[in-house]
Design a protein around this motif. Structure first.
Motif, PDB file in Angstrom:
ATOM      1  N   VAL A 150       0.852  -1.201   0.000  1.00  0.00           N
ATOM      2  CA  VAL A 150       0.000   0.000   0.000  1.00  0.00           C
ATOM      3  C   VAL A 150       0.888   1.252   0.000  1.00  0.00           C
ATOM      4  O   VAL A 150       0.570   2.264  -0.624  1.00  0.00           O
ATOM      5  CB  VAL A 150      -0.951   0.001   1.225  1.00  0.00           C
ATOM      6  N   TYR A 151       2.041   1.148   0.662  1.00  0.00           N
ATOM      7  CA  TYR A 151       2.980   2.276   0.694  1.00  0.00           C
ATOM      8  C   TYR A 151       3.823   2.343  -0.588  1.00  0.00           C
ATOM      9  O   TYR A 151       3.889   3.375  -1.254  1.00  0.00           O
ATOM     10  CB  TYR A 151       3.884   2.145   1.924  1.00  0.00           C
ATOM     11  N   SER A 152       4.427   1.214  -0.968  1.00  0.00           N
ATOM     12  CA  SER A 152       5.397   1.276  -2.070  1.00  0.00           C
ATOM     13  C   SER A 152       4.753   1.075  -3.437  1.00  0.00           C
ATOM     14  O   SER A 152       5.323   1.467  -4.453  1.00  0.00           O
ATOM     15  CB  SER A 152       6.485   0.213  -1.871  1.00  0.00           C
ATOM     16  N   GLY A 153       3.547   0.480  -3.476  1.00  0.00           N
ATOM     17  CA  GLY A 153       2.943   0.150  -4.764  1.00  0.00           C
ATOM     18  C   GLY A 153       1.827   1.096  -5.178  1.00  0.00           C
ATOM     19  O   GLY A 153       1.750   1.514  -6.332  1.00  0.00           O
ATOM     20  N   ILE A 154       0.954   1.433  -4.239  1.00  0.00           N
ATOM     21  CA  ILE A 154      -0.248   2.196  -4.620  1.00  0.00           C
ATOM     22  C   ILE A 154       0.081   3.692  -4.667  1.00  0.00           C
ATOM     23  O   ILE A 154       0.555   4.260  -3.689  1.00  0.00           O
ATOM     24  CB  ILE A 154      -1.407   1.890  -3.646  1.00  0.00           C
ATOM     25  N   PRO A 155      -0.140   4.321  -5.821  1.00  0.00           N
ATOM     26  CA  PRO A 155       0.255   5.728  -5.974  1.00  0.00           C
ATOM     27  C   PRO A 155      -0.577   6.673  -5.102  1.00  0.00           C
ATOM     28  O   PRO A 155      -1.734   6.373  -4.792  1.00  0.00           O
ATOM     29  CB  PRO A 155      -0.016   6.011  -7.464  1.00  0.00           C
ATOM     30  N   SER A 156       0.008   7.806  -4.745  1.00  0.00           N
ATOM     31  CA  SER A 156      -0.664   8.715  -3.803  1.00  0.00           C
ATOM     32  C   SER A 156      -1.869   9.413  -4.430  1.00  0.00           C
ATOM     33  O   SER A 156      -2.730   9.901  -3.716  1.00  0.00           O
ATOM     34  CB  SER A 156       0.321   9.739  -3.253  1.00  0.00           C
ATOM     35  N   TYR A 157      -1.971   9.457  -5.795  1.00  0.00           N
ATOM     36  CA  TYR A 157      -3.162  10.092  -6.372  1.00  0.00           C
ATOM     37  C   TYR A 157      -4.407   9.251  -6.107  1.00  0.00           C
ATOM     38  O   TYR A 157      -5.519   9.724  -6.221  1.00  0.00           O
ATOM     39  CB  TYR A 157      -3.008  10.340  -7.885  1.00  0.00           C
ATOM     40  N   ARG A 158      -4.225   7.965  -5.739  1.00  0.00           N
ATOM     41  CA  ARG A 158      -5.439   7.182  -5.481  1.00  0.00           C
ATOM     42  C   ARG A 158      -5.583   6.756  -4.026  1.00  0.00           C
ATOM     43  O   ARG A 158      -6.615   6.278  -3.612  1.00  0.00           O
ATOM     44  CB  ARG A 158      -5.543   6.021  -6.458  1.00  0.00           C
ATOM     45  N   PHE A 159      -4.543   6.953  -3.237  1.00  0.00           N
ATOM     46  CA  PHE A 159      -4.675   6.639  -1.815  1.00  0.00           C
ATOM     47  C   PHE A 159      -3.794   7.585  -1.013  1.00  0.00           C
ATOM     48  O   PHE A 159      -2.582   7.643  -1.232  1.00  0.00           O
ATOM     49  CB  PHE A 159      -4.290   5.177  -1.541  1.00  0.00           C
ATOM     50  N   ASP A 160      -4.418   8.315  -0.090  1.00  0.00           N
ATOM     51  CA  ASP A 160      -3.691   9.289   0.722  1.00  0.00           C
ATOM     52  C   ASP A 160      -2.942   8.556   1.845  1.00  0.00           C
ATOM     53  O   ASP A 160      -3.559   7.914   2.700  1.00  0.00           O
ATOM     54  CB  ASP A 160      -4.712  10.281   1.310  1.00  0.00           C
ATOM     55  N   LYS A 161      -1.613   8.688   1.830  1.00  0.00           N
ATOM     56  CA  LYS A 161      -0.789   7.926   2.776  1.00  0.00           C
ATOM     57  C   LYS A 161      -0.967   8.416   4.223  1.00  0.00           C
ATOM     58  O   LYS A 161      -0.427   7.818   5.150  1.00  0.00           O
ATOM     59  CB  LYS A 161       0.691   7.971   2.362  1.00  0.00           C
ATOM     60  N   LYS A 162      -1.758   9.488   4.415  1.00  0.00           N
ATOM     61  CA  LYS A 162      -1.985   9.952   5.796  1.00  0.00           C
ATOM     62  C   LYS A 162      -2.703   8.871   6.615  1.00  0.00           C
ATOM     63  O   LYS A 162      -2.570   8.818   7.832  1.00  0.00           O
ATOM     64  CB  LYS A 162      -2.779  11.257   5.810  1.00  0.00           C
ATOM     65  N   TYR A 163      -3.442   7.987   5.930  1.00  0.00           N
ATOM     66  CA  TYR A 163      -4.135   6.923   6.669  1.00  0.00           C
ATOM     67  C   TYR A 163      -3.140   5.896   7.207  1.00  0.00           C
ATOM     68  O   TYR A 163      -3.388   5.256   8.212  1.00  0.00           O
ATOM     69  CB  TYR A 163      -5.209   6.263   5.790  1.00  0.00           C
ATOM     70  N   LEU A 164      -2.007   5.760   6.515  1.00  0.00           N
ATOM     71  CA  LEU A 164      -0.966   4.870   7.042  1.00  0.00           C
ATOM     72  C   LEU A 164      -0.317   5.512   8.274  1.00  0.00           C
ATOM     73  O   LEU A 164      -0.010   4.833   9.255  1.00  0.00           O
ATOM     74  CB  LEU A 164       0.092   4.586   5.971  1.00  0.00           C
ATOM     75  N   ASP A 165      -0.118   6.835   8.216  1.00  0.00           N
ATOM     76  CA  ASP A 165       0.468   7.534   9.377  1.00  0.00           C
ATOM     77  C   ASP A 165      -0.425   7.345  10.602  1.00  0.00           C
ATOM     78  O   ASP A 165       0.057   7.133  11.719  1.00  0.00           O
ATOM     79  CB  ASP A 165       0.610   9.039   9.090  1.00  0.00           C
ATOM     80  N   GLU A 166      -1.739   7.420  10.346  1.00  0.00           N
ATOM     81  CA  GLU A 166      -2.719   7.254  11.426  1.00  0.00           C
ATOM     82  C   GLU A 166      -2.565   5.857  12.073  1.00  0.00           C
ATOM     83  O   GLU A 166      -2.519   5.729  13.297  1.00  0.00           O
ATOM     84  CB  GLU A 166      -4.095   7.357  10.760  1.00  0.00           C
ATOM     85  N   ILE A 167      -2.441   4.848  11.215  1.00  0.00           N
ATOM     86  CA  ILE A 167      -2.305   3.471  11.721  1.00  0.00           C
ATOM     87  C   ILE A 167      -0.986   3.321  12.483  1.00  0.00           C
ATOM     88  O   ILE A 167      -0.924   2.702  13.548  1.00  0.00           O
ATOM     89  CB  ILE A 167      -2.389   2.457  10.548  1.00  0.00           C
ATOM     90  N   TYR A 168       0.066   3.937  11.952  1.00  0.00           N
ATOM     91  CA  TYR A 168       1.382   3.858  12.598  1.00  0.00           C
ATOM     92  C   TYR A 168       1.308   4.425  14.021  1.00  0.00           C
ATOM     93  O   TYR A 168       1.810   3.826  14.980  1.00  0.00           O
ATOM     94  CB  TYR A 168       2.398   4.622  11.743  1.00  0.00           C
ATOM     95  N   GLU A 169       0.647   5.572  14.156  1.00  0.00           N
ATOM     96  CA  GLU A 169       0.515   6.188  15.485  1.00  0.00           C
ATOM     97  C   GLU A 169      -0.258   5.265  16.425  1.00  0.00           C
ATOM     98  O   GLU A 169       0.121   5.087  17.584  1.00  0.00           O
ATOM     99  CB  GLU A 169      -0.190   7.555  15.388  1.00  0.00           C
ATOM    100  N   ASP A 170      -1.341   4.669  15.924  1.00  0.00           N
ATOM    101  CA  ASP A 170      -2.146   3.757  16.758  1.00  0.00           C
ATOM    102  C   ASP A 170      -1.321   2.551  17.198  1.00  0.00           C
ATOM    103  O   ASP A 170      -1.389   2.122  18.347  1.00  0.00           O
ATOM    104  CB  ASP A 170      -3.375   3.248  15.974  1.00  0.00           C
TER     105      ASP A 170
END
Ligand code: FAD
Ligand code: SF4
Length: 411
Positions: A150-170
């Motif tokens: 999801v981080y290295s493959g899916i481009p940011s125009y279709r998925f906002d990586k801020k949701y990964l940051d959210e999961i990382y914090e949790d």
């Protein structure tokens, strides 16, 4: 917003759900979400309960509501969809995950320790459950961030990586320890992990790219291309070097490659050996690619590359196909149409025709076993794409949780 603070459109979407006694939509959800019940809680204006039901099964709805092929999965099974449009389940899931957070806390430390290799969806889902049950959990990831494909493959125009940051914090709040830039098999051995931890879970994904023998300067497998564009930000390098690209394949990786390239090159053609109906990529992705100007050559296949005297790609030698009887995958078997060869001129060819799994970097003797996440090596388990073969975010979330449960039962 209505008086009870539920968005009006969400209330309307929920009211449209029939609360079927046998909720067919749930059969289409790879995570196993209790869709009918969380929608019912919204109808009863109880957002907290709705979120509780959702998070009890799916720890990362912020990923699934944006990345699932819901038109084929949950919504594709919705009874409403037979005569009309289905309930917009992914929009309801999005609303819940945007407004209510998961409240489950870490469990009392129980003195047992688990190492997880890789930080993709399977790993992150397993880590959540393990921490909540009191296991000390450490994730070893070769890249510098969580998310895996999801981080290295899916481009940011279709998925906002801020949701990964959210999961990382949790995950950090729950107490999971992360070791980034640590490649198991190179920076630390599996043996060392087994000495430091009670169990090891391998969630290294399906990262071996199939190229079916295509090679040459300008021939680059899909995952490598996406890594260069998404992680290394090399769009300008490709833009300077290439004008026309052929992307070979019909899955999500092929669509992400084509959509990324059409933003920077003059001409991008997707070559797929079956018809559009059989394409495994998310429907939304195919439609978006068409709108963005990607050309599609359905029922066509690449046979070999045309190279110049310096070994650089100058074209792809293709052949037209027709469909025969269904093969082992259940899809119509593509058959070459004799004498229909032709050539597509291009300087860049991207094979995106599937990935496979390897554990050789850890130990050549590790094999997966049917019916259990336990591998053939004692105390080593496997989950996610590494266990299932290339699948989806939703399937890997469920599999990571299943593997965590199996590991916990093993003590
Ligand atoms: C381009 C692309 C687009 C996709 N689009 C969608 C989509 O739209 N919807 C959907 O549902 N699914 C999609 N998928 C599939 C989905 O992303 C995967 O099924 C899912 O991410 C697999 O999760 P995982 O945790 O098993 O492995 P991965 O996400 O592959 O994560 C594996 C992790 O392990 C790490 N790793 C590997 N080897 C080592 C090592 N030796 N040491 C340390 N770390 C290591 C890797 O760096 C990686 O971070 C897509 C996949 C790709 C590649
Ligand atoms: S996880 Fe995916 S398939 Fe399941 S309900 Fe959510 S959007 Fe639908």
């Amino acid at each position: 917003m209505t008086q009870n603070n539920i968005d009006e459109s969400t209330e309307k979407r929920a009211a449209y759900c029939l609360s079927c006694p046998v909720p067919r939509c749930e059969n289409g959800c790879p995570v196993g979400n209790h869709i009918r019940d969380y929608i019912k809680a919204i109808k009863e204006k109880d957002m907290a309960h709705s979120a509780e039901i959702l998070y009890s099964v799916n720890p990362f709805p912020q990923l699934t509501c944006r990345l699932c092929d819901y038109a084929r999965q949950c919504q594709g099974h919705c009874v409403r969809g037979i005569k009309s449009v289905p309930v917009e389940i992914h929009e309801i899931e999005k609303y819940i995950s945007d407004t209510e957070k998961d409240k489950a806390a870490a469990g009392q430390i129980n003195g047992r320790s688990i190492a997880i290799v890789g930080a993709g969806p399977a790993s992150l889902a397993a880590a959540m459950d393990l921490r909540r049950a009191g296991y000390q959990t450490e994730i070893y990831e070769k890249l510098d961030q969580i998310g895996g494909a999801v981080y290295s493959g899916i481009p940011s125009y279709r998925f906002d990586k801020k949701y990964l940051d959210e999961i990382y914090e949790d995950e950090k709040k729950l107490g999971t320890i992360f070791h980034f830039g640590c490649e198991v098999g190179r920076d630390i051995s599996l043996k060392e992990l087994l000495i430091a931890h009670d169990r090891v879970l391998l969630t290294n994904g399906a990262q071996i790219e199939n190229t079916y023998g295509l090679a040459g300067e300008g021939c680059e497998p899909g995952l490598s291309l996406l890594y260069h564009l998404n992680v290394e930000d090399q769009a300008d390098v490709y833009q300077k070097k290439y004008h026309r690209a052929a992307v070979w394949g019909g899955g999500n990786v092929a669509m992400d490659c084509a959509r990324s390239l059409v933003r920077i090159l003059d001409e991008v053609t997707v070559i797929y050996r079956r018809s559009e109906k059989e394409m495994p990529a998310n429907r939304d992705e195919i439609e978006a690619a068409k709108k963005e100007g990607v050309k599609f050559a359905f029922l066509e296949n690449i046979k070999e590359l045309r190279l110049d005297d310096h070994g650089r790609v100058i074209g792809a030698h293709c052949i037209k196909m027709h469909l025969g009887e269904p093969d082992a995958s259940g899809r119509a078997r593509p058959i070459e149409t004799a004498g229909s060869d032709y050539e597509i001129p291009c300087e860049l060819v991207i094979p995106a025709i599937g990935q496979s799994v390897s554990f050789e970097a850890f130990d050549a003797n590790i094999k997966k076993q049917e019916g259990t996440h336990a591998s053939t090596m004692p105390n080593v388990y496997i989950a996610g794409d590494a266990y299932l073969g290339p699948k989806t975010v939703a399937a890997c979330i469920k599999d990571g949780r299943d593997a965590a449960a199996e590991m916990m039962r093993s003590f």
